[in-house]
Design a protein around this motif. Structure first.
Motif, PDB file in Angstrom:
ATOM      1  N   ILE A   1       0.827  -1.201   0.000  1.00 55.06           N
ATOM      2  CA  ILE A   1       0.000   0.000   0.000  1.00 55.06           C
ATOM      3  C   ILE A   1       0.862   1.251   0.000  1.00 55.06           C
ATOM      4  CG2 ILE A   1      -1.823   1.237   1.224  1.00 55.06           C
ATOM      5  CD1 ILE A   1      -2.441  -1.573   2.525  1.00 55.06           C
ATOM      6  N   ASN A   2       0.780   1.969  -1.110  1.00 55.80           N
ATOM      7  CA  ASN A   2       1.450   3.264  -1.238  1.00 55.80           C
ATOM      8  C   ASN A   2       0.377   4.280  -1.579  1.00 55.80           C
ATOM      9  OD1 ASN A   2       3.621   5.081  -1.328  1.00 55.80           O
ATOM     10  ND2 ASN A   2       3.782   4.877  -3.545  1.00 55.80           N
ATOM     11  N   GLY A   3       0.201   5.285  -0.739  1.00 53.42           N
ATOM     12  CA  GLY A   3      -0.862   6.245  -0.973  1.00 53.42           C
ATOM     13  C   GLY A   3      -2.190   5.725  -0.461  1.00 53.42           C
ATOM     14  N   PRO A   4      -3.300   6.300  -0.944  1.00 54.42           N
ATOM     15  CA  PRO A   4      -4.619   5.967  -0.412  1.00 54.42           C
ATOM     16  C   PRO A   4      -5.092   4.553  -0.720  1.00 54.42           C
ATOM     17  CG  PRO A   4      -4.647   8.104  -1.518  1.00 54.42           C
ATOM     18  CD  PRO A   4      -3.356   7.454  -1.870  1.00 54.42           C
ATOM     19  N   ALA A   5      -5.702   3.915   0.282  1.00 51.73           N
ATOM     20  CA  ALA A   5      -6.490   2.688   0.128  1.00 51.73           C
ATOM     21  C   ALA A   5      -7.838   3.028   0.734  1.00 51.73           C
ATOM     22  CB  ALA A   5      -5.834   1.518   0.841  1.00 51.73           C
ATOM     23  N   MET A   6      -8.831   3.285  -0.121  1.00 46.72           N
ATOM     24  CA  MET A   6     -10.092   3.860   0.337  1.00 46.72           C
ATOM     25  C   MET A   6     -11.266   2.930   0.061  1.00 46.72           C
ATOM     26  SD  MET A   6      -9.430   7.669  -1.254  1.00 46.72           S
ATOM     27  CE  MET A   6     -11.021   8.298  -0.736  1.00 46.72           C
ATOM     28  N   GLY A   7     -12.212   2.884   0.987  1.00 45.35           N
ATOM     29  CA  GLY A   7     -13.440   2.139   0.764  1.00 45.35           C
ATOM     30  C   GLY A   7     -13.182   0.694   0.400  1.00 45.35           C
ATOM     31  N   ALA A   8     -13.652   0.298  -0.795  1.00 43.97           N
ATOM     32  CA  ALA A   8     -13.420  -1.059  -1.269  1.00 43.97           C
ATOM     33  C   ALA A   8     -11.937  -1.335  -1.446  1.00 43.97           C
ATOM     34  CB  ALA A   8     -14.160  -1.292  -2.587  1.00 43.97           C
ATOM     35  N   GLY A   9     -11.151  -0.290  -1.643  1.00 42.64           N
ATOM     36  CA  GLY A   9      -9.698  -0.454  -1.730  1.00 42.64           C
ATOM     37  C   GLY A   9      -9.115  -0.890  -0.400  1.00 42.64           C
ATOM     38  N   LEU A  10      -9.661  -0.350   0.690  1.00 47.82           N
ATOM     39  CA  LEU A  10      -9.226  -0.791   2.012  1.00 47.82           C
ATOM     40  C   LEU A  10      -9.660  -2.230   2.247  1.00 47.82           C
ATOM     41  CD1 LEU A  10      -8.051  -0.437   4.811  1.00 47.82           C
ATOM     42  CD2 LEU A  10     -10.197   0.639   5.522  1.00 47.82           C
ATOM     43  N   GLU A  11     -10.885  -2.569   1.842  1.00 47.68           N
ATOM     44  CA  GLU A  11     -11.353  -3.933   2.023  1.00 47.68           C
ATOM     45  C   GLU A  11     -10.480  -4.913   1.245  1.00 47.68           C
ATOM     46  OE1 GLU A  11     -15.486  -6.508   2.147  1.00 47.68           O
ATOM     47  OE2 GLU A  11     -15.449  -4.610   1.050  1.00 47.68           O
ATOM     48  N   LEU A  12     -10.053  -4.512   0.056  1.00 40.10           N
ATOM     49  CA  LEU A  12      -9.165  -5.338  -0.745  1.00 40.10           C
ATOM     50  C   LEU A  12      -7.838  -5.553  -0.015  1.00 40.10           C
ATOM     51  CD1 LEU A  12      -9.110  -6.735  -3.523  1.00 40.10           C
ATOM     52  CD2 LEU A  12      -8.203  -4.602  -4.473  1.00 40.10           C
ATOM     53  N   ALA A  13      -7.332  -4.510   0.611  1.00 48.28           N
ATOM     54  CA  ALA A  13      -6.095  -4.632   1.382  1.00 48.28           C
ATOM     55  C   ALA A  13      -6.291  -5.547   2.585  1.00 48.28           C
ATOM     56  CB  ALA A  13      -5.626  -3.247   1.840  1.00 48.28           C
ATOM     57  N   LEU A  14      -7.449  -5.426   3.257  1.00 46.57           N
ATOM     58  CA  LEU A  14      -7.719  -6.255   4.433  1.00 46.57           C
ATOM     59  C   LEU A  14      -7.855  -7.729   4.075  1.00 46.57           C
ATOM     60  CD1 LEU A  14     -10.352  -4.090   6.376  1.00 46.57           C
ATOM     61  CD2 LEU A  14      -7.887  -4.214   6.743  1.00 46.57           C
ATOM     62  N   ALA A  15      -8.204  -8.015   2.817  1.00 43.34           N
ATOM     63  CA  ALA A  15      -8.335  -9.399   2.380  1.00 43.34           C
ATOM     64  C   ALA A  15      -6.984 -10.081   2.217  1.00 43.34           C
ATOM     65  CB  ALA A  15      -9.105  -9.458   1.061  1.00 43.34           C
ATOM     66  N   CYS A  16      -5.907  -9.294   2.166  1.00 38.85           N
ATOM     67  CA  CYS A  16      -4.564  -9.865   2.044  1.00 38.85           C
ATOM     68  C   CYS A  16      -4.085 -10.369   3.410  1.00 38.85           C
ATOM     69  CB  CYS A  16      -3.593  -8.821   1.500  1.00 38.85           C
ATOM     70  SG  CYS A  16      -3.952  -8.280  -0.187  1.00 38.85           S
ATOM     71  N   ASP A  17      -3.222 -11.377   3.379  1.00 37.24           N
ATOM     72  CA  ASP A  17      -2.722 -11.961   4.629  1.00 37.24           C
ATOM     73  C   ASP A  17      -1.769 -11.021   5.358  1.00 37.24           C
ATOM     74  OD1 ASP A  17      -4.023 -14.528   4.269  1.00 37.24           O
ATOM     75  OD2 ASP A  17      -2.567 -14.893   2.680  1.00 37.24           O
ATOM     76  N   ILE A  18      -0.945 -10.323   4.590  1.00 33.71           N
ATOM     77  CA  ILE A  18       0.047  -9.396   5.145  1.00 33.71           C
ATOM     78  C   ILE A  18      -0.066  -8.082   4.385  1.00 33.71           C
ATOM     79  CG2 ILE A  18       2.520  -8.917   5.408  1.00 33.71           C
ATOM     80  CD1 ILE A  18       2.980 -11.923   5.636  1.00 33.71           C
ATOM     81  N   ARG A  19       0.081  -6.958   5.096  1.00 33.84           N
ATOM     82  CA  ARG A  19       0.039  -5.648   4.457  1.00 33.84           C
ATOM     83  C   ARG A  19       1.314  -4.871   4.755  1.00 33.84           C
ATOM     84  NH1 ARG A  19      -4.532  -7.378   5.937  1.00 33.84           N
ATOM     85  NH2 ARG A  19      -4.120  -6.853   8.111  1.00 33.84           N
ATOM     86  N   ILE A  20       1.973  -4.441   3.687  1.00 33.35           N
ATOM     87  CA  ILE A  20       3.162  -3.595   3.794  1.00 33.35           C
ATOM     88  C   ILE A  20       2.771  -2.205   3.329  1.00 33.35           C
ATOM     89  CG2 ILE A  20       5.542  -3.232   3.066  1.00 33.35           C
ATOM     90  CD1 ILE A  20       5.608  -6.220   2.265  1.00 33.35           C
ATOM     91  N   GLY A  21       3.008  -1.207   4.146  1.00 29.62           N
ATOM     92  CA  GLY A  21       2.652   0.159   3.774  1.00 29.62           C
ATOM     93  C   GLY A  21       3.865   1.061   3.707  1.00 29.62           C
ATOM     94  N   SER A  22       3.826   2.005   2.796  1.00 27.63           N
ATOM     95  CA  SER A  22       4.866   3.027   2.757  1.00 27.63           C
ATOM     96  C   SER A  22       4.496   4.131   3.748  1.00 27.63           C
ATOM     97  CB  SER A  22       5.004   3.621   1.356  1.00 27.63           C
ATOM     98  OG  SER A  22       3.991   4.585   1.118  1.00 27.63           O
ATOM     99  N   ASP A  23       5.425   5.042   3.984  1.00 26.05           N
ATOM    100  CA  ASP A  23       5.133   6.150   4.895  1.00 26.05           C
ATOM    101  C   ASP A  23       4.144   7.140   4.279  1.00 26.05           C
ATOM    102  OD1 ASP A  23       6.864   7.066   2.966  1.00 26.05           O
ATOM    103  OD2 ASP A  23       8.422   7.716   4.351  1.00 26.05           O
ATOM    104  N   LYS A  24       3.766   6.925   3.015  1.00 24.94           N
ATOM    105  CA  LYS A  24       2.771   7.775   2.352  1.00 24.94           C
ATOM    106  C   LYS A  24       1.391   7.105   2.302  1.00 24.94           C
ATOM    107  CE  LYS A  24       5.855  10.894   1.452  1.00 24.94           C
ATOM    108  NZ  LYS A  24       6.366  11.103   0.082  1.00 24.94           N
TER     109      LYS A  24
END
Length: 264
Positions: free
Chosen positions: A112-135
């Motif tokens: 995840i780099n930048g916004p993960a919004m709405g269904a985009g957040l849900e898509l991220a939550l469906a992943c086993d592991i989430r790596i995010g940038s400082d942005k």
């Protein structure tokens, strides 16, 4: 390093699929709309996710967005020209795609780099592991659109961050910055934007080197534990309410929505 790349066209957007060194990488590419997913792109995403399993060399799936966005979720402009019933069907289809990724028998990593919004957040939550940038920024501005929080989406959030934070996300519609999301457990790892791709590959290779049987067993066991937790929202619930039409119009017209209905 040999990389196999396939670009699947969906209107003016692309879902880019790559295979390299045991890693299957899906990139959502629609930069002109913050990588918002059209209905066609949701279809393509589901098909690709299943095609990952056709190659036994693929040990890990990595899901990311191109540029400085993960994804803004579903393309709200598409909903402005359809009925509430059609919108409901579209959201149900979207949830099926997300569940397909969530239940893949190989580990999945959301980058995840930048916004993960709405269904985009849900898509991220469906992943086993989430790596995010400082942005990275994570949020659910559904209250601005008249979208209701579906049972499955609510369950994913409550199980991860608890009921209070889930309500905070929806009630305020604010975007949680990377450090706050990391502290809450929405992100497993937090790295500098410049190091994100390198860290993604390193983490992918690390996971890919583990026993596939061990990873599948723990993934299935964890999912069974989550599925067995009693909830008050068992069954189905709608994705869109009567405010949805006004929320869509306001979004397209770039103004504040004027909600007048009272919930029953």
């Amino acid at each position: 390093m040999q990389v196999k790349t396939t670009r699947l066209e969906a209107e003016d957007a692309k879902i880019i699929y790559q295979e390299t060194a045991g890693l299957a990488i899906i990139t959502i590419h629609r930069p002109q709309a913050k990588n918002a997913l059209t209905a066609n792109m949701w279809d393509q995403l589901a098909k690709i996710a299943l095609q990952v399993l056709d190659n036994p060399k693929n040990k890990v799936l990595i899901l990311r967005g191109s540029g400085q966005n993960f994804t803004a979720g579903s393309d709200i402009k598409e909903f402005n020209a359809i009925s509430l019933e059609q919108a409901e069907e579209a959201f149900v289809h979207m949830e099926k795609t997300i569940s397909t990724i969530e239940r893949l028998p190989i580990p999945t990593i959301g980058v995840i780099n930048g916004p993960a919004m709405g269904a985009g957040l849900e898509l991220a939550l469906a992943c086993d592991i989430r790596i995010g940038s400082d942005k990275a920024k994570l949020g659910i501005p559904v209250g601005k659109l008249g979208i209701t929080l579906n049972n499955k989406f609510a369950q994913r959030l409550v199980q991860l961050v608890g009921p209070a934070t889930t309500k905070d996300l929806v009630f305020t519609g604010r975007m949680f910055k990377a450090e706050e999301a990391f502290k809450l457990g929405m992100l497993n790892y937090l790295v500098a934007e410049k190091d994100l791709n390198k860290y993604m590959i390193r983490m992918g290779k690390l996971v890919a080197g583990m026993s596939p049987e061990s990873l599948l067993a723990v993934k299935q066991s964890v999912q069974e534990c989550l599925d067995s937790v009693p909830t008050l929202w068992q069954g189905s619930s709608p994705f869109v309410g009567s405010d949805f039409a006004e929320g869509c119009r306001a979004f397209v017209e770039k103004r504040q929505p004027r909600f007048t209905r009272q919930p029953k």
